[in-house]
Write a protein that holds these residues in place. Structure first.
Motif, mmCIF file in Angstrom:
data_model
loop_
_atom_site.group_PDB
_atom_site.id
_atom_site.type_symbol
_atom_site.label_atom_id
_atom_site.label_comp_id
_atom_site.label_asym_id
_atom_site.label_seq_id
_atom_site.Cartn_x
_atom_site.Cartn_y
_atom_site.Cartn_z
ATOM 1 N N MET A 1 16.667 28.993 -6.563
ATOM 2 C CA MET A 1 18.299 29.027 -7.460
ATOM 3 C C MET A 1 18.724 27.934 -6.162
ATOM 4 O O MET A 1 19.305 28.578 -5.145
ATOM 5 C CB MET A 1 18.913 30.173 -7.999
ATOM 6 C CG MET A 1 20.013 29.238 -8.572
ATOM 7 S SD MET A 1 21.559 29.797 -9.372
ATOM 8 C CE MET A 1 20.479 30.652 -10.603
ATOM 9 N N SER A 2 19.004 26.894 -5.917
ATOM 10 C CA SER A 2 19.601 25.922 -5.214
ATOM 11 C C SER A 2 21.207 26.081 -4.892
ATOM 12 O O SER A 2 21.416 26.803 -6.540
ATOM 13 C CB SER A 2 19.400 24.306 -5.340
ATOM 14 O OG SER A 2 20.066 24.803 -6.813
ATOM 15 N N SER A 3 21.814 26.083 -4.280
ATOM 16 C CA SER A 3 23.231 25.693 -3.985
ATOM 17 C C SER A 3 23.904 25.536 -5.249
ATOM 18 O O SER A 3 25.470 26.363 -5.114
ATOM 19 C CB SER A 3 24.014 25.863 -2.257
ATOM 20 O OG SER A 3 23.132 24.702 -2.647
ATOM 21 N N ALA A 4 23.011 24.013 -5.481
ATOM 22 C CA ALA A 4 23.744 23.488 -6.510
ATOM 23 C C ALA A 4 24.119 23.645 -7.532
ATOM 24 O O ALA A 4 24.968 23.343 -8.528
ATOM 25 C CB ALA A 4 23.372 22.632 -6.207
ATOM 26 N N SER A 5 23.335 25.288 -7.833
ATOM 27 C CA SER A 5 22.974 25.682 -9.838
ATOM 28 C C SER A 5 24.082 26.831 -9.437
ATOM 29 O O SER A 5 23.772 27.456 -10.716
ATOM 30 C CB SER A 5 21.809 25.297 -10.336
ATOM 31 O OG SER A 5 20.729 25.962 -9.357
ATOM 32 N N ALA A 6 23.945 27.364 -8.220
ATOM 33 C CA ALA A 6 24.207 29.286 -7.878
ATOM 34 C C ALA A 6 25.941 29.400 -8.638
ATOM 35 O O ALA A 6 27.087 28.321 -9.040
ATOM 36 C CB ALA A 6 25.102 29.047 -7.120
ATOM 37 N N THR A 7 26.247 30.514 -9.054
ATOM 38 C CA THR A 7 27.110 30.722 -9.616
ATOM 39 C C THR A 7 28.419 30.969 -8.859
ATOM 40 O O THR A 7 28.128 31.150 -8.364
ATOM 41 C CB THR A 7 27.143 32.202 -10.362
ATOM 42 O OG1 THR A 7 25.686 32.143 -11.596
ATOM 43 C CG2 THR A 7 28.445 32.788 -11.566
ATOM 44 N N PRO A 8 29.340 30.026 -9.257
ATOM 45 C CA PRO A 8 30.565 30.187 -8.586
ATOM 46 C C PRO A 8 31.408 30.764 -7.900
ATOM 47 O O PRO A 8 31.179 31.415 -8.571
ATOM 48 C CB PRO A 8 31.143 28.729 -8.889
ATOM 49 C CG PRO A 8 31.608 28.895 -10.272
ATOM 50 C CD PRO A 8 29.739 28.636 -10.632
ATOM 51 N N GLN A 9 31.689 31.525 -7.039
ATOM 52 C CA GLN A 9 32.046 32.886 -6.518
ATOM 53 C C GLN A 9 33.579 32.387 -6.720
ATOM 54 O O GLN A 9 34.890 31.566 -6.072
ATOM 55 C CB GLN A 9 31.628 33.385 -5.385
ATOM 56 C CG GLN A 9 32.713 34.712 -5.057
ATOM 57 C CD GLN A 9 31.924 35.437 -3.525
ATOM 58 O OE1 GLN A 9 31.423 35.879 -3.993
ATOM 59 N NE2 GLN A 9 32.310 35.175 -2.904
ATOM 60 N N LEU A 10 34.934 33.050 -7.388
ATOM 61 C CA LEU A 10 36.180 33.255 -6.996
ATOM 62 C C LEU A 10 36.592 34.884 -6.226
ATOM 63 O O LEU A 10 36.013 35.681 -6.802
ATOM 64 C CB LEU A 10 36.935 33.704 -8.612
ATOM 65 C CG LEU A 10 37.382 31.835 -9.093
ATOM 66 C CD1 LEU A 10 37.945 32.169 -10.593
ATOM 67 C CD2 LEU A 10 37.771 30.767 -8.126
ATOM 68 N N THR A 11 37.469 34.273 -5.386
ATOM 69 C CA THR A 11 37.942 35.220 -4.960
ATOM 70 C C THR A 11 39.465 35.698 -5.442
ATOM 71 O O THR A 11 40.386 34.632 -5.093
ATOM 72 C CB THR A 11 38.008 34.977 -3.220
ATOM 73 O OG1 THR A 11 37.002 35.005 -2.666
ATOM 74 C CG2 THR A 11 39.095 36.591 -2.735
ATOM 75 N N TRP A 12 39.155 36.698 -5.598
ATOM 76 C CA TRP A 12 41.109 37.816 -6.694
ATOM 77 C C TRP A 12 42.052 37.987 -5.117
ATOM 78 O O TRP A 12 41.781 39.316 -5.252
ATOM 79 C CB TRP A 12 40.948 38.097 -7.892
ATOM 80 C CG TRP A 12 40.141 37.530 -8.711
ATOM 81 C CD1 TRP A 12 38.825 36.996 -8.879
ATOM 82 C CD2 TRP A 12 41.148 36.638 -9.996
ATOM 83 N NE1 TRP A 12 38.982 35.908 -9.683
ATOM 84 C CE2 TRP A 12 39.947 35.756 -10.812
ATOM 85 C CE3 TRP A 12 43.036 36.633 -10.487
ATOM 86 C CZ2 TRP A 12 40.551 35.234 -11.894
ATOM 87 C CZ3 TRP A 12 42.769 35.970 -10.942
ATOM 88 C CH2 TRP A 12 41.615 35.370 -12.095
#
Length: 283
Positions: A1-12
């Motif tokens: 999976m390319s970085s463009a399609s990776a699930t974005p990560q949120l830091t809370w």
């Protein structure tokens, strides 16, 4: 999976802010904001979610330095903060800041008026000692006293270890400017609970509206967009409102009922926050 399609990560970003965020002890993870976050993130599977524990000063710095992919719950809205972060629709409502003290101790003080506490008279009385939590926003009636040469207010970083109610019970201070539910939480941690009283602050709101703030980068923008679609649905769920009021007693719930209905209506209509709703919410 390319970085463009990776699930974005949120830091809370989380901080030791009981009873809103509780990071240790028997009630760990049961804070108001903890419970709301659990419900919100479960409904946001399009992101990966991780928590990061910081102190309040570091939390503010992270947004000022425009670190990416950050969110924080329970933030107080201000125009200054809106320059460095994005704000959601209202997330929750609770009691506003008040003056807490041992029952009967300050009832006859000249600062105690029929409509609340005159902070000028209280904070400039050299016979008293007051305490407040640094690194958060306060109404002008309190904030203008912090730098006064004759103020009796000193800053304390309240945590589960630095117990605000213990300062009162041990006669280290005479009053604390704090949220009533935080003082009640700290009181529960004492081996012998103190009897507390709280008085509203003249010139400040009686209820506080809190928000979710996120960084202004692409991931933060996507998170705010998702939250603004989600929050009107969450406000209609009994479980969400129960979590919002987890640490309120029956009296506080009753006092808040009108304001809660108004903010819920505001969220459902997806109106922008009104300035007088946002002067003393969260931290």
């Amino acid at each position: 999976m390319s970085s463009a399609s990776a699930t974005p990560q949120l830091t809370w970003l989380q901080t030791d802010w009981p009873p809103h965020q509780i990071v240790s002890g028997p009630f760990q993870g049961q804070g108001t904001f903890d419970l709301l976050q659990q419900q919100l993130t479960a409904a946001m599977p399009q992101f990966q979610h991780r928590n990061k524990l910081v102190n309040l000063a570091r939390l503010e710095q992270a947004f000022m330095q425009q670190e990416p992919a950050l969110c924080s719950l329970g933030t107080l809205y201000s125009e200054q903060r809106a320059q460095s972060r994005l704000f959601s629709l209202p997330m929750a409502i609770g009691p506003a800041l008040a003056v807490g003290y041992l029952a009967g101790k300050l009832n006859t003080h000249p600062a105690m008026q029929a409509n609340g506490v005159d902070m000028q008279k209280l904070a400039l009385d050299q016979k008293l000692r007051g305490a407040y939590q640094p690194n958060r926003l306060y109404p002008d009636s309190v904030k203008t006293l912090f730098g006064h040469p004759q103020t009796n207010l000193t800053s304390h970083t309240f945590t589960s270890e630095v117990n605000a109610t213990a300062l009162l019970a041990g006669n280290r201070v005479d009053y604390v400017v704090e949220y009533p539910e935080r003082m009640q939480y700290y009181n529960q941690l004492l081996s012998q609970a103190a009897t507390l009283e709280h008085r509203a602050i003249i010139g400040a709101n009686t209820a506080s509206v809190s928000y979710i703030s996120c960084s202004k980068d692409e991931t933060g923008q996507a998170a705010i967009s998702a939250l603004n679609q989600l929050l009107p649905l969450m406000w209609q769920q009994a479980e969400y409102q129960q979590a919002m009021q987890r640490w309120l007693d029956d009296s506080a719930r009753q006092r808040l009922s009108t304001e809660l209905a108004l903010v819920q209506q505001q969220v459902l209509m997806q109106l922008k926050p009104r300035p007088h709703d946002t002067i003393d919410a969260g931290y």
